[in-house]
Design a protein around this motif. Structure first.
Motif, PDB file in Angstrom:
ATOM      1  N   HIS A 297       0.862  -1.178   0.000  1.00 22.73           N
ATOM      2  CA  HIS A 297       0.000   0.000   0.000  1.00 22.73           C
ATOM      3  C   HIS A 297       0.896   1.225   0.000  1.00 22.73           C
ATOM      4  O   HIS A 297       1.762   1.370   0.868  1.00 22.73           O
TER       5      HIS A 297
ATOM      6  N   GLU B  19      -2.905   3.674  -2.873  1.00 26.01           N
ATOM      7  CA  GLU B  19      -3.206   2.544  -3.752  1.00 26.01           C
ATOM      8  C   GLU B  19      -2.708   1.237  -3.159  1.00 26.01           C
ATOM      9  O   GLU B  19      -1.731   1.204  -2.414  1.00 26.01           O
TER      10      GLU B  19
ATOM     11  N   LYS C   7      -1.262  -2.492  -4.261  1.00 20.58           N
ATOM     12  CA  LYS C   7      -0.672  -3.209  -5.389  1.00 20.58           C
ATOM     13  C   LYS C   7      -0.289  -4.615  -4.932  1.00 20.58           C
ATOM     14  O   LYS C   7       0.247  -4.791  -3.833  1.00 20.58           O
TER      15      LYS C   7
END
Length: 303
Positions: free
Chosen positions: A185, A189, A191
């Motif tokens: 994180h 966002e 991922k």
């Protein structure tokens, strides 16, 4: 400004101590010298100077581990400036930050001292860890583990070829390493990465004896950089490592890089090796999310 040398006699397989005996004969200014006796000793030595009314130039005479301890001890102090003389195996500190090449360079600095304020990285996994250059999990951390306990490293250091041991163990570890999954994180966002070889958090570009693994890292920008190598075959990974000394590995699609003030990372299905500035520490815990950030404590290095 007073000058204190901190010598790690174990650095470079004992070569640091031999180098110091020769080096100190060239110094033409007053200085103090202390020899470390155990892990963490340099931190205690430097922290004890923080309350002094005198300003100090604290010079590490060892490797990256010695410089990490000195820097941690100096963090937050306005009267302490950190310098280094490369006397270890990897010596990546001197690639990312200013360092001294000889006694006359130190004399010149003392005549007109200049320093810059730098970032320090940190994370906690039960206890707080701080890093000057980088902290990573996976392939590179496993290499650190085997390199640091290698008899071959000691032999190559004796013939001034210690850097070769990293390349040798890259190949050996490549054969047996088990890839892992990673969840990250950052910047709002999430991922997810599969078949990850390694993930490294950087404060400066260099790692592993001159590998320019994070070429865009800056030491004073309030950011950390994350490099993730994933989804790549063993053969192609060798090709990537062939370009990492020039920093051109970033052109491969399997190399992902990000910058952020905070990075949250977890390895939900695997426990993998972890390193701090090239020193192996405890493996990651399953389902544990670790927060990497720039420390609120800054430190000063020679300029």
């Amino acid at each position: 400004m007073k000058t204190l040398f901190i010598i790690n006699p174990a650095a470079g397989n004992g070569n640091a101590m031999k180098k110091w005996r020769t080096f100190k004969k060239t110094l033409d200014f007053p200085f103090e010298a202390k020899i470390t006796e155990y892990a963490g000793h340099a931190i205690r030595i430097v922290k004890s100077l923080q309350q002094s009314e005198d300003s100090y130039l604290v010079i590490g005479f060892g490797g990256d581990g010695t410089q990490r301890e000195i820097t941690i001890g100096a963090a937050g102090a306005k009267n302490l400036v950190v310098g280094s003389v490369a006397a270890g195996s990897g010596n990546d500190f001197g690639r990312g930050f200013q360092s001294f090449k000889d006694g006359p360079a130190i004399s010149d600095f003392l005549k007109s001292p200049k320093s810059s304020v730098e970032d320090l990285g940190e994370f906690s996994n039960g206890e707080m860890h701080q890093f000057v250059s980088s902290s990573g999990i996976g392939f590179d951390a496993e290499i650190c583990e085997v390199v640091n306990r290698s008899r071959l490293k000691k032999y190559l250091n004796r013939i001034s070829a210690g850097k070769l041991v990293y390349l040798m163990y890259v190949v050996l570890t490549l054969i047996r390493f088990q890839k892992f999954d990673l969840t990250v994180h950052l910047n709002g966002e999430e991922k997810e990465f599969r078949d990850v070889w390694f993930a490294t958090i950087h404060n400066q570009p260099y790692f592993g004896g001159g590998m320019k693994i994070s070429p865009h890292s800056k030491t004073d920008d309030g950011l950390l950089e994350l490099t993730v190598v994933h989804g790549i075959s063993r053969l192609k990974l060798l090709l990537v490592f062939g370009t990492v000394f020039s920093g051109t590995h970033t052109r491969f699609k399997e190399v992902a890089q990000f910058s952020a003030k905070e990075i949250f990372a977890a390895t939900p299905h695997h426990s993998v090796h972890r390193h701090v500035d090239g020193d192996a520490i405890a493996k990651t815990d399953l389902a544990e999310t670790v927060t990497y950030a720039v420390s609120a404590s800054k430190w000063q290095v020679i300029q």
